[in-house]
Scaffold this motif. Structure first.
Motif, PDB file in Angstrom:
ATOM      1  N   TYR A  36       0.836  -1.203   0.000  1.00  0.00           N
ATOM      2  CA  TYR A  36       0.000   0.000   0.000  1.00  0.00           C
ATOM      3  C   TYR A  36       0.872   1.255   0.000  1.00  0.00           C
ATOM      4  CZ  TYR A  36      -3.925   3.011   1.344  1.00  0.00           C
ATOM      5  OH  TYR A  36      -4.876   3.984   1.399  1.00  0.00           O
ATOM      6  N   GLU A  37       1.911   1.284   0.820  1.00  0.00           N
ATOM      7  CA  GLU A  37       2.828   2.432   0.818  1.00  0.00           C
ATOM      8  C   GLU A  37       3.516   2.553  -0.557  1.00  0.00           C
ATOM      9  OE1 GLU A  37       3.072   4.816   2.855  1.00  0.00           O
ATOM     10  OE2 GLU A  37       2.902   4.189   4.951  1.00  0.00           O
ATOM     11  N   GLY A  64      -3.732  11.964   3.562  1.00  0.00           N
ATOM     12  CA  GLY A  64      -3.238  11.405   4.822  1.00  0.00           C
ATOM     13  C   GLY A  64      -1.879  10.746   4.665  1.00  0.00           C
ATOM     14  N   ASN A 100       8.160   3.136   6.724  1.00  0.00           N
ATOM     15  CA  ASN A 100       7.200   2.059   7.010  1.00  0.00           C
ATOM     16  C   ASN A 100       7.521   0.797   6.223  1.00  0.00           C
ATOM     17  OD1 ASN A 100       5.565   3.101   8.963  1.00  0.00           O
ATOM     18  ND2 ASN A 100       3.870   3.636   7.612  1.00  0.00           N
ATOM     19  N   TYR A 118       8.416  -2.923   7.935  1.00  0.00           N
ATOM     20  CA  TYR A 118       7.631  -4.150   7.801  1.00  0.00           C
ATOM     21  C   TYR A 118       8.268  -5.201   6.897  1.00  0.00           C
ATOM     22  CZ  TYR A 118       3.851  -2.140  10.485  1.00  0.00           C
ATOM     23  OH  TYR A 118       3.099  -1.608  11.496  1.00  0.00           O
ATOM     24  N   MET A 163      -2.407   8.788   7.693  1.00  0.00           N
ATOM     25  CA  MET A 163      -2.615   7.372   7.390  1.00  0.00           C
ATOM     26  C   MET A 163      -1.313   6.564   7.483  1.00  0.00           C
ATOM     27  SD  MET A 163      -5.755   6.789   7.166  1.00  0.00           S
ATOM     28  CE  MET A 163      -6.200   8.119   8.260  1.00  0.00           C
ATOM     29  N   SER A 164      -0.177   7.200   7.198  1.00  0.00           N
ATOM     30  CA  SER A 164       1.100   6.478   7.335  1.00  0.00           C
ATOM     31  C   SER A 164       1.358   6.096   8.793  1.00  0.00           C
ATOM     32  CB  SER A 164       2.257   7.317   6.801  1.00  0.00           C
ATOM     33  OG  SER A 164       2.335   7.185   5.399  1.00  0.00           O
ATOM     34  N   ASP A 165       0.926   6.936   9.722  1.00  0.00           N
ATOM     35  CA  ASP A 165       1.063   6.589  11.144  1.00  0.00           C
ATOM     36  C   ASP A 165       0.092   5.469  11.515  1.00  0.00           C
ATOM     37  OD1 ASP A 165       3.160   8.164  11.812  1.00  0.00           O
ATOM     38  OD2 ASP A 165       2.022   9.677  12.906  1.00  0.00           O
ATOM     39  N   LEU A 173      -0.811   3.125   9.474  1.00  0.00           N
ATOM     40  CA  LEU A 173      -0.171   1.920   8.932  1.00  0.00           C
ATOM     41  C   LEU A 173       1.003   1.479   9.804  1.00  0.00           C
ATOM     42  CD1 LEU A 173      -0.221   2.809   5.143  1.00  0.00           C
ATOM     43  CD2 LEU A 173      -1.460   0.934   6.202  1.00  0.00           C
ATOM     44  N   ALA A 174       1.684   2.452  10.400  1.00  0.00           N
ATOM     45  CA  ALA A 174       2.854   2.112  11.212  1.00  0.00           C
ATOM     46  C   ALA A 174       2.461   1.528  12.566  1.00  0.00           C
ATOM     47  CB  ALA A 174       3.727   3.351  11.412  1.00  0.00           C
ATOM     48  N   PHE A 175       1.357   1.980  13.141  1.00  0.00           N
ATOM     49  CA  PHE A 175       1.105   1.647  14.557  1.00  0.00           C
ATOM     50  C   PHE A 175      -0.218   0.946  14.871  1.00  0.00           C
ATOM     51  CE2 PHE A 175       3.755   5.627  14.661  1.00  0.00           C
ATOM     52  CZ  PHE A 175       4.936   4.981  14.977  1.00  0.00           C
ATOM     53  N   LYS A 223      -3.291  -1.668  15.128  1.00  0.00           N
ATOM     54  CA  LYS A 223      -3.334  -3.130  15.169  1.00  0.00           C
ATOM     55  C   LYS A 223      -4.673  -3.615  14.615  1.00  0.00           C
ATOM     56  CE  LYS A 223       0.597  -3.578  17.345  1.00  0.00           C
ATOM     57  NZ  LYS A 223       1.714  -3.597  16.400  1.00  0.00           N
ATOM     58  N   PRO A 271     -11.354   8.214   0.384  1.00  0.00           N
ATOM     59  CA  PRO A 271     -11.365   6.748   0.242  1.00  0.00           C
ATOM     60  C   PRO A 271     -10.119   6.071   0.805  1.00  0.00           C
ATOM     61  CG  PRO A 271     -11.997   7.800  -1.825  1.00  0.00           C
ATOM     62  CD  PRO A 271     -11.537   8.899  -0.922  1.00  0.00           C
ATOM     63  N   GLN A 272      -8.998   6.798   0.899  1.00  0.00           N
ATOM     64  CA  GLN A 272      -7.769   6.175   1.420  1.00  0.00           C
ATOM     65  C   GLN A 272      -7.918   5.751   2.878  1.00  0.00           C
ATOM     66  OE1 GLN A 272      -7.304   8.204  -1.286  1.00  0.00           O
ATOM     67  NE2 GLN A 272      -6.557   6.326  -2.234  1.00  0.00           N
ATOM     68  N   ARG A 313      -9.340   2.347   2.518  1.00  0.00           N
ATOM     69  CA  ARG A 313      -8.276   1.451   2.052  1.00  0.00           C
ATOM     70  C   ARG A 313      -7.343   1.075   3.204  1.00  0.00           C
ATOM     71  NH1 ARG A 313      -9.189  -1.555  -2.170  1.00  0.00           N
ATOM     72  NH2 ARG A 313      -9.898  -0.343  -3.932  1.00  0.00           N
ATOM     73  N   THR A 314      -6.943   2.087   3.959  1.00  0.00           N
ATOM     74  CA  THR A 314      -6.048   1.852   5.088  1.00  0.00           C
ATOM     75  C   THR A 314      -6.698   0.906   6.093  1.00  0.00           C
ATOM     76  OG1 THR A 314      -5.134   4.068   4.778  1.00  0.00           O
ATOM     77  CG2 THR A 314      -4.687   3.009   6.893  1.00  0.00           C
ATOM     78  N   ASP A 354      -8.961  -1.300   5.497  1.00  0.00           N
ATOM     79  CA  ASP A 354      -9.055  -2.637   4.906  1.00  0.00           C
ATOM     80  C   ASP A 354      -7.713  -3.367   5.007  1.00  0.00           C
ATOM     81  OD1 ASP A 354     -10.227  -4.772   3.349  1.00  0.00           O
ATOM     82  OD2 ASP A 354      -9.009  -4.054   1.677  1.00  0.00           O
ATOM     83  N   ILE A 355      -6.628  -2.652   4.672  1.00  0.00           N
ATOM     84  CA  ILE A 355      -5.284  -3.249   4.718  1.00  0.00           C
ATOM     85  C   ILE A 355      -4.996  -3.776   6.131  1.00  0.00           C
ATOM     86  CG2 ILE A 355      -2.795  -2.671   4.609  1.00  0.00           C
ATOM     87  CD1 ILE A 355      -4.075  -2.824   1.811  1.00  0.00           C
ATOM     88  N   LEU A 356      -5.471  -3.064   7.155  1.00  0.00           N
ATOM     89  CA  LEU A 356      -5.124  -3.396   8.541  1.00  0.00           C
ATOM     90  C   LEU A 356      -6.195  -4.206   9.274  1.00  0.00           C
ATOM     91  CD1 LEU A 356      -3.606   0.020   9.587  1.00  0.00           C
ATOM     92  CD2 LEU A 356      -2.362  -2.092   9.229  1.00  0.00           C
ATOM     93  N   ASP A 357      -7.266  -4.599   8.582  1.00  0.00           N
ATOM     94  CA  ASP A 357      -8.380  -5.303   9.245  1.00  0.00           C
ATOM     95  C   ASP A 357      -8.924  -4.520  10.439  1.00  0.00           C
ATOM     96  OD1 ASP A 357      -8.356  -7.554   7.499  1.00  0.00           O
ATOM     97  OD2 ASP A 357      -6.583  -8.296   8.534  1.00  0.00           O
TER      98      ASP A 357
END
Lengths: 156, 121
Positions: free
Chosen positions: A50-51, A107, A116, A120, B34-36, B38-40, B42, B54-55, B58-59, B61-64
């Motif tokens: 994604y990134e 964002g 990131n 990962y 959103m990058s944070d 994705l980084a942190f 759970k 929409p991102q 998406r974010t 969805d990627i992270l459940d």
């Protein structure tokens, strides 16, 4: 014992297509789930995908993301036609960014993307040529399978 | 706690996923970057954010992510709602500011998906 797992597919990513950013990563996540890859590895690969996808959409004209899955690793390779990265070491630094306002509104663009991806992935290589494009290779290793080769393929 | 409790505590409007209100909600992460997230963040956590594009979906969805809580009365665009429906990710909208939203949920037992950064994977 199950047959060794192997899967490979390339996806096109259109530069500047912010509405669709994440589409390919969603597809890749679905494929990995269907292959029976473990949740932790799926999540890590989905994040680096994604990134990567956001980077291609944000900076390049177009690019491809290639997914390769074997028993021992998931490999993500991205190749784009874009401006290239002048100073890779600087670009890897958290907080360094050349992103546009449009990217920041989504964002992203806070200089966290490559950091990131590095966080990962177990392995990351970047090569770049100014005015040509950037290539990134990332691997997420299935250490469980490497340490215990007799495990069935499904444990990836 | 379930999403239904979250809805009541935050006096929130359910924009997507009214059929998923029985989902459990124990942990949360709040950010506009959103990058944070994705980084942190759970899996199986709530995502509290002021972004509406929409991102965000998406974010999630990627992270459940269990559900997206849009704070400060933010309403998502049509594309965002469409994508959330497609990916079956609930979106709730509350008029509370991010600080109040976090505080009200924390006071009722929802904890951060991590407490602080550093050392976690």
């Amino acid at each position: 014992m199950a047959e060794p797992l192997y899967f490979e597919k390339s996806f096109d990513v259109e530069g500047g297509s912010f509405q669709n950013a994440g589409n390919v990563s969603g597809q890749i996540k679905g494929i990995l789930k269907d292959l029976g890859v473990s949740t932790d590895i799926v999540r890590r690969v989905a994040i680096i995908c994604y990134e990567s996808e956001i980077n291609i959409v944000s900076y390049a004209k177009r690019g491809t993301i290639t997914l390769t899955v074997t028993d021992e690793a998931v490999k993500i390779e991205t190749k784009d036609e874009g401006p290239g990265i002048a100073d890779i070491e600087l670009a890897m630094k958290e907080g360094y960014s050349t992103a546009s306002a449009a990217v920041r509104e989504m964002g992203f663009g806070a200089g966290m993307g490559l950091a990131n991806m590095k966080k990962y992935a177990d392995h990351l290589i970047i090569t770049s040529e100014l005015g040509v494009g950037t290539y990134v290779r990332m691997m997420v290793m299935n250490f469980q399978k490497i340490l215990h080769p007799d495990l069935p393929s499904i444990t990836l | 706690m379930t999403l239904k409790d979250v809805k009541e505590i935050l006096e929130a409007e359910v924009l997507v996923g009214s059929d998923q209100l029985e989902k459990p909600a124990k942990t949360a992460f709040a950010a506009d970057l959103m990058s944070d997230v994705l980084a942190f963040a759970k899996p199986d956590s709530l995502l509290l954010t002021g972004l509406t594009n929409p991102q965000v979906v998406r974010t999630a969805d990627i992270l459940d992510i269990t559900a997206i809580i849009m704070v400060r009365g933010k309403k998502p665009s049509e594309e965002t709602i469409k994508l959330a429906e497609e990916l079956k990710i609930p979106i709730l909208s509350t008029r509370y500011i991010l600080f109040e939203t976090s505080g009200r949920l924390h006071a009722r037992g929802v904890t951060g998906c991590i407490e602080k950064v550093g050392g976690e994977t």
